[in-house]
Write a protein that holds these residues in place. Structure first.
Motif, short mmCIF file in Angstrom:
data_model
loop_
_atom_site.label_atom_id
_atom_site.label_comp_id
_atom_site.label_asym_id
_atom_site.label_seq_id
_atom_site.Cartn_x
_atom_site.Cartn_y
_atom_site.Cartn_z
N LYS A 100 -7.88 6.26 -3.82
CA LYS A 100 -8.37 4.77 -3.52
C LYS A 100 -7.23 3.99 -2.90
CE LYS A 100 -12.29 4.47 -6.35
NZ LYS A 100 -12.96 3.70 -7.55
N GLU A 101 -7.40 3.03 -1.89
CA GLU A 101 -6.37 2.21 -1.30
C GLU A 101 -6.13 1.48 -2.39
OE1 GLU A 101 -4.53 2.40 1.12
OE2 GLU A 101 -5.69 4.42 2.07
N GLN A 102 -4.84 0.99 -2.82
CA GLN A 102 -4.49 0.11 -3.77
C GLN A 102 -3.03 -0.10 -3.66
OE1 GLN A 102 -4.39 2.30 -7.83
NE2 GLN A 102 -5.37 3.78 -6.65
N ASN A 103 -2.46 -1.24 -4.03
CA ASN A 103 -1.19 -1.62 -3.91
C ASN A 103 -0.50 -1.16 -5.20
OD1 ASN A 103 -1.41 -3.04 -1.77
ND2 ASN A 103 -1.67 -4.99 -2.58
N ASP A 140 -5.52 3.28 -10.36
CA ASP A 140 -6.98 3.63 -10.44
C ASP A 140 -6.56 5.22 -10.01
OD1 ASP A 140 -9.50 4.20 -9.92
OD2 ASP A 140 -9.90 2.24 -8.75
N VAL A 144 2.77 -0.62 -10.82
CA VAL A 144 1.63 -1.34 -10.38
C VAL A 144 1.86 -2.92 -10.29
CG1 VAL A 144 -0.05 0.08 -10.19
CG2 VAL A 144 0.02 -1.03 -12.10
N CYS A 175 -2.42 -5.30 -13.00
CA CYS A 175 -3.10 -4.23 -12.50
C CYS A 175 -3.01 -2.82 -13.14
CB CYS A 175 -2.92 -4.15 -10.77
SG CYS A 175 -3.14 -5.33 -10.19
N PRO A 212 0.92 -1.26 0.21
CA PRO A 212 -0.01 0.01 -0.09
C PRO A 212 0.97 1.21 -0.09
CG PRO A 212 -0.72 -1.54 1.62
CD PRO A 212 0.61 -2.01 1.03
#
Length: 487
Positions: A477-480, A463, A456, A460, A157
């Motif tokens: 947004k929370e994303q890796n 976003d 990413v 993926c 994250p």
């Protein structure tokens, strides 16, 4: 008989309502008498209403008029007016001070003028906007780089140390305090603050307070996030009270260390500027700076990372320029800034694309005003819709495209003075910390790109849609992401 009487009374009341309403107001959707209509806080709805009603339109909640300005020149005209320099009177804004007006963000009149003048003077004295603050920012940038190195090569994250690093810069100026990267207490508090949803229901309750008693407690606690909100306020009051108490105990009036010390000295000496100062006001002022100082800039750094992931060619282009200008064993500094126009151009283009506070922070007019040919009654809430300016084709060619070259001149030099660009707002209520935010964004962004390549996980995509918020800050947004150390 009774039905006729009731219908007659209703008709009289409605006629009275419509005839007593102010004339000449901006257009807007249908208004239900005494209730209003649904205000627009979602970007898509704001843009839809702009197409339908024009560059200035209104919605209503109860008797409060909400005015939306969707044109740069209109916003510039409005926010230059002294009558439009107020904030709305919202009880929720003063919950930390038990309903008493305090702080700098949501206060008005002489109280606000004194607070802003005091903070600008002392923050500048402590280095805001000056190159000697650079050492403090670079210290935090170096800490962030070292923390990011611990999470390289695997999906992760966004590093929480982004928040800590940004907060430390302003918090050292305000309270001579900095937090370690893994400080669980401050991270827990930041996470709690960021979890609060800026719900439209909170706004409705402000204007229809009796509705609160009609909503069951268990629904209020969950739907309105009352419990989380109370926890934030309780923790914030405790943190700020501890800061003030520590400073009071160690205060040396001849050698003030930071903003809190300067405030206490001014208050104790009864300086002219301290007419409205008190320790209660100091609690709110320090929290105003705390909350505004870290969340906006740290959010923008996350957006910078996402846009560099989304546009890897731009990322490589910036990294090449950084490599050409800055030795690899040296962090980018202000002495390199003029030779890193791509970094500045990218920052400004992300500021434009994101429109972090899409509707700006609402203003309120202290008296009736004319604006854009319309009558704006006293006490209206006025929004400067930043997002409408930042995608206006009148100022930006192909505004939907991400293009850092729009902030470069023909010779490739950075050109940041643009009509239609207002990420820090305009006029008397423009962002108090703009100079500091610009310094931080430049140094942190350049340091990250110098040391890491950003991507990413395989399969993926980044976003770029903001976290769903009705109004407030456009959070990522929370994303890796994948952080790869550059050699």
């Amino acid at each position: 008989m009774w039905l006729e009487v009731v219908l007659f009374v209703v008709l009289v009341v409605l006629l009275r309502y419509w005839f007593l309403r102010p004339k000449g107001m901006p257009p807007g959707p249908l208004v239900i008498p005494f209730l209003g209509n649904i205000p627009t806080f979602q970007i898509s709805q704001v843009k839809e209403y702009r197409k339908k009603y024009g560059d200035i339109y209104r919605t209503e909640l109860r008797s409060t008029k909400l005015i939306y300005l969707c044109n740069y020149q209109l916003i510039k005209e409005a926010f230059s007016k002294q009558e439009l320099a107020d904030r709305p009177d919202l009880p929720l804004a003063n919950i930390m001070t038990d309903g008493k007006e305090a702080g700098v963000i949501m206060t008005n009149g002489e109280r606000w003028q004194n607070a802003r003048r005091f903070l600008l003077r002392n923050l500048r004295d402590l280095g805001m906007g000056k190159t000697f603050l650079e050492d403090a920012i670079q210290q935090e940038a170096n800490m962030l780089v070292e923390e990011m190195k611990k999470n390289t090569g695997v999906p992760t994250p966004f590093p929480p140390s982004i928040n800590i690093s940004v907060l430390n810069v302003v918090w050292q100026m305000v309270a001579s305090k900095r937090y370690a990267p893994g400080d669980e207490g401050i991270m827990s508090f930041i996470k709690l603050m960021r979890s609060l949803d800026s719900s439209i229901l909170l706004l409705v309750i402000e204007l229809f307070p009796k509705m609160k008693n009609l909503i069951p407690m268990f629904i209020r606690r969950r739907l309105l996030q009352e419990e989380a909100f109370e926890n934030v306020i309780m923790q914030a009051k405790g943190m700020m009270a501890e800061v003030v108490a520590e400073h009071r105990a160690k205060l040396d009036p001849a050698n003030p260390r930071d903003v809190v010390d300067q405030y206490l000295v001014a208050m104790d000496s009864k300086a002219d500027i301290a007419e409205f100062f008190s320790e209660l006001d100091l609690l709110k002022t320090t929290f105003d700076i705390f909350s505004a100082g870290f969340d906006t800039t740290s959010n923008m750094l996350r957006w910078m990372i996402l846009y560099m992931i989304k546009y890897p060619d731009v990322q490589r282009r910036l990294q090449q320029q950084i490599d050409d200008v800055v030795p690899r064993d040296t962090l980018p500094s202000y002495q390199h800034k003029s030779r890193l126009p791509l970094v500045e151009a990218m920052i400004h283009e992300v500021l434009r694309k994101v429109s972090l506070i899409t509707l700006g922070i609402m203003h309120s007019n202290s008296s009736d005003v004319q604006l854009g040919g319309y009558f704006i009654p006293k006490g209206s809430w006025v929004f400067g819709c930043t997002v409408c300016c930042h995608d206006d084709p009148q100022y930006w060619k192909q505004p939907d495209q991400f293009n850092i070259d729009r902030f470069l001149d023909a010779e490739g030099n950075f050109s940041g003075q643009k009509e239609g660009f207002l990420p820090f707002s305009l006029g008397r209520r423009s962002c108090l910390g703009e100079a500091l935010a610009r310094m931080e964004l430049y140094i942190f962004t350049a340091a990250i790109l110098q040391n890491f390549s950003l991507s990413v996980p395989e399969g993926c995509e980044a976003d770029l849609d903001p976290d769903c918020r009705m109004f407030g800050i456009q959070q990522t947004k929370e994303q890796n992401i994948v952080i790869t150390a550059r050699k």
